[in-house]
Design an enzyme around this catalytic site. Sequence first.
Site, PDB file in Angstrom:
ATOM      1  N   ASP A  53      35.697 127.368  25.394  1.00 16.89           N
ATOM      2  CA  ASP A  53      35.508 128.177  26.724  1.00 16.89           C
ATOM      3  C   ASP A  53      35.710 129.562  26.147  1.00 16.89           C
ATOM      4  OD1 ASP A  53      35.196 128.316  29.608  1.00 16.89           O
ATOM      5  OD2 ASP A  53      36.724 129.698  29.325  1.00 16.89           O
TER       6      ASP A  53
ATOM      7  N   HIS B 278      31.413 135.554  35.870  1.00 18.17           N
ATOM      8  CA  HIS B 278      32.876 135.417  35.773  1.00 18.17           C
ATOM      9  C   HIS B 278      33.746 135.838  36.976  1.00 18.17           C
ATOM     10  CE1 HIS B 278      35.992 136.048  32.007  1.00 18.17           C
ATOM     11  NE2 HIS B 278      36.686 135.515  32.863  1.00 18.17           N
TER      12      HIS B 278
ATOM     13  N   LYS C 279      44.882 127.049  26.267  1.00 15.79           N
ATOM     14  CA  LYS C 279      44.726 127.831  25.026  1.00 15.79           C
ATOM     15  C   LYS C 279      46.018 127.674  24.254  1.00 15.79           C
ATOM     16  CE  LYS C 279      46.073 132.228  23.341  1.00 15.79           C
ATOM     17  NZ  LYS C 279      47.292 132.777  23.479  1.00 15.79           N
ATOM     18  N   SER C 280      45.967 127.805  23.085  1.00 15.20           N
ATOM     19  CA  SER C 280      47.156 127.996  22.075  1.00 15.20           C
ATOM     20  C   SER C 280      46.793 128.285  20.591  1.00 15.20           C
ATOM     21  CB  SER C 280      48.302 126.714  22.168  1.00 15.20           C
ATOM     22  OG  SER C 280      49.217 126.829  21.098  1.00 15.20           O
ATOM     23  N   VAL C 281      47.395 129.166  20.017  1.00 12.77           N
ATOM     24  CA  VAL C 281      47.108 129.333  18.617  1.00 12.77           C
ATOM     25  C   VAL C 281      47.835 128.629  17.732  1.00 12.77           C
ATOM     26  CG1 VAL C 281      45.718 131.335  18.972  1.00 12.77           C
ATOM     27  CG2 VAL C 281      48.142 131.625  18.868  1.00 12.77           C
TER      28      VAL C 281
ATOM     29  N   ARG D 167      50.943 122.904  19.073  1.00 12.93           N
ATOM     30  CA  ARG D 167      50.688 123.048  20.551  1.00 12.93           C
ATOM     31  C   ARG D 167      49.284 122.404  20.792  1.00 12.93           C
ATOM     32  NH1 ARG D 167      53.755 128.231  22.951  1.00 12.93           N
ATOM     33  NH2 ARG D 167      55.812 127.352  23.225  1.00 12.93           N
TER      34      ARG D 167
ATOM     35  N   ASN E 225      48.291 119.230  23.072  1.00 16.66           N
ATOM     36  CA  ASN E 225      47.493 119.477  24.245  1.00 16.66           C
ATOM     37  C   ASN E 225      46.338 118.609  24.178  1.00 16.66           C
ATOM     38  OD1 ASN E 225      49.360 121.522  25.014  1.00 16.66           O
ATOM     39  ND2 ASN E 225      47.884 123.058  24.641  1.00 16.66           N
TER      40      ASN E 225
HETATM   41  P1  NAD Z   1      47.026 128.423  29.890  1.00 14.54           P
HETATM   42  O1  NAD Z   1      47.745 127.731  31.152  1.00 14.54           O
HETATM   43  O2  NAD Z   1      46.171 127.570  29.050  1.00 14.54           O
HETATM   44  O3  NAD Z   1      48.288 128.743  29.081  1.00 14.54           O
HETATM   45  C1  NAD Z   1      48.107 129.523  27.623  1.00 14.54           C
HETATM   46  C2  NAD Z   1      49.643 129.727  27.338  1.00 14.54           C
HETATM   47  O4  NAD Z   1      50.614 128.667  27.490  1.00 14.54           O
HETATM   48  C3  NAD Z   1      49.533 129.782  25.637  1.00 14.54           C
HETATM   49  O5  NAD Z   1      49.673 131.377  25.434  1.00 14.54           O
HETATM   50  C4  NAD Z   1      50.842 129.453  25.397  1.00 14.54           C
HETATM   51  O6  NAD Z   1      51.940 130.551  25.389  1.00 14.54           O
HETATM   52  C5  NAD Z   1      51.236 128.584  26.296  1.00 14.54           C
HETATM   53  N1  NAD Z   1      51.089 126.962  25.821  1.00 14.54           N
HETATM   54  C6  NAD Z   1      49.884 126.542  25.490  1.00 14.54           C
HETATM   55  N2  NAD Z   1      50.241 125.184  25.255  1.00 14.54           N
HETATM   56  C7  NAD Z   1      51.557 124.962  25.279  1.00 14.54           C
HETATM   57  C8  NAD Z   1      52.502 124.082  24.999  1.00 14.54           C
HETATM   58  N3  NAD Z   1      51.913 122.733  24.922  1.00 14.54           N
HETATM   59  N4  NAD Z   1      53.673 124.242  25.258  1.00 14.54           N
HETATM   60  C9  NAD Z   1      54.287 125.220  25.803  1.00 14.54           C
HETATM   61  N5  NAD Z   1      53.415 126.295  25.964  1.00 14.54           N
HETATM   62  C10 NAD Z   1      52.161 126.231  25.638  1.00 14.54           C
HETATM   63  O7  NAD Z   1      46.571 129.771  30.205  1.00 14.54           O
HETATM   64  P2  NAD Z   1      45.258 130.750  29.785  1.00 14.54           P
HETATM   65  O8  NAD Z   1      45.209 130.748  28.553  1.00 14.54           O
HETATM   66  O9  NAD Z   1      45.373 131.702  30.817  1.00 14.54           O
HETATM   67  O10 NAD Z   1      43.655 129.717  30.319  1.00 14.54           O
HETATM   68  C11 NAD Z   1      43.032 128.701  29.502  1.00 14.54           C
HETATM   69  C12 NAD Z   1      41.814 129.108  29.411  1.00 14.54           C
HETATM   70  O11 NAD Z   1      41.164 129.251  30.684  1.00 14.54           O
HETATM   71  C13 NAD Z   1      41.630 130.503  28.852  1.00 14.54           C
HETATM   72  O12 NAD Z   1      41.961 130.489  27.396  1.00 14.54           O
HETATM   73  C14 NAD Z   1      40.181 130.937  29.365  1.00 14.54           C
HETATM   74  O13 NAD Z   1      39.246 130.027  28.505  1.00 14.54           O
HETATM   75  C15 NAD Z   1      40.099 130.169  30.741  1.00 14.54           C
HETATM   76  N6  NAD Z   1      40.573 131.339  31.600  1.00 14.54           N
HETATM   77  C16 NAD Z   1      39.396 131.769  32.522  1.00 14.54           C
HETATM   78  C17 NAD Z   1      39.692 132.482  33.378  1.00 14.54           C
HETATM   79  C18 NAD Z   1      38.833 133.142  34.190  1.00 14.54           C
HETATM   80  O14 NAD Z   1      38.833 134.283  35.125  1.00 14.54           O
HETATM   81  N7  NAD Z   1      37.549 132.165  34.342  1.00 14.54           N
HETATM   82  C19 NAD Z   1      41.184 133.346  33.341  1.00 14.54           C
HETATM   83  C20 NAD Z   1      41.828 132.928  32.612  1.00 14.54           C
HETATM   84  C21 NAD Z   1      41.712 132.020  31.791  1.00 14.54           C
END
Ligand code: NAD
Length: 279
Positions: free
Chosen positions: A46, A109, A232-234, A238, A242
């Site tokens: 995504d 978006h 999302k995670s890099v 994790r 996930n």
């Molecule tokens: P998320 O809820 O996936 O959280 C990501 C953050 O949580 C990471 O940066 C990391 O710090 C932490 N994390 C991830 N896995 C973890 C784990 N197993 N344990 C502990 N911490 C962990 O939030 P996000 O990145 O905001 O959302 C996911 C995806 O949704 C985005 O990458 C994007 O593709 C999409 N998104 C879309 C919109 C939109 O307006 N359409 C907005 C925000 C995000």
Amino acid sequence: MTSVPNITLNNGVEIPQLGFGVYQVPPEDTKDAVLAAFEVGYRHIDTAQMYGNEAGVGEALAASGLARDDVFITSKLNNSFHAHDDALEAFDGTLEALGTDHVDLFLIHWPLPGIDVDFVETWKALEEVYRDGRARSIGVSNFLAHHLNRLVQETDVVPAVNQIEVHPYLQQEEARQASAAHGVVIEAWSPIAQGLVLDDPTVTAVASEVGRTPAQVVLRWHLQRGDVVFPKSVTRSRVEENFALFDFELDDAQMGQITALERGHRTGPDPDTFNWIPR
Ligand code: NAD
């Protein structure tokens, strides 16, 4: 390797229920992050024009050796391109950046209710790229019930998905019901509320009961509700954590306890007032 179940969208296209989100992944790190996700087994990415990292996704796709048909790619129209011709030009830019002749899903978006261009007009541009096959499906993001209902009433193609902020603290029941009524699949963005819900005592208690991490429990809760997620995670560990969601289940009581955490807490903008245009 674990196989992720597919969900069939309202036009028959299949989408893997679990994907990998690249919001806030820096462009220069995106190729490696996506290649790592492919190695773990993710086949659904995504991205968005706004994230500035579509090219990195394309580089990973090219370097992976995976067949194009084995990967599901979503991108989204940036807020500055809502006018019809701008939307078509921006869509061409997405295909060029990704190095592919089609995307699997392309979204508006944000609805941007305060700008001059009505999202109904923008949708007509998306319908064109859908009809010519360059987007296998089209959808919306951040559409509340009233935005979605209007779009369905006034246009021809019903969106395949509505990608909205959903996590235990914000469950969006109204948008969810409107989406279900039109056969629109919910994609839950920020599924773990960027980490906010992971220290919640109910979540940690359920995690201990099932012997899993809080993130796995919350992601599993989404899957059992039938939504699509792409955490999302890099961090490699994790990214693996996930993905390991298909060898356990939450029972009805555990699902109910997490659902009871609803508190209307938005971590992102309110779609009714968000009109931000990048310059
Ligand atoms: P998320 O809820 O996936 O959280 C990501 C953050 O949580 C990471 O940066 C990391 O710090 C932490 N994390 C991830 N896995 C973890 C784990 N197993 N344990 C502990 N911490 C962990 O939030 P996000 O990145 O905001 O959302 C996911 C995806 O949704 C985005 O990458 C994007 O593709 C999409 N998104 C879309 C919109 C939109 O307006 N359409 C907005 C925000 C995000």
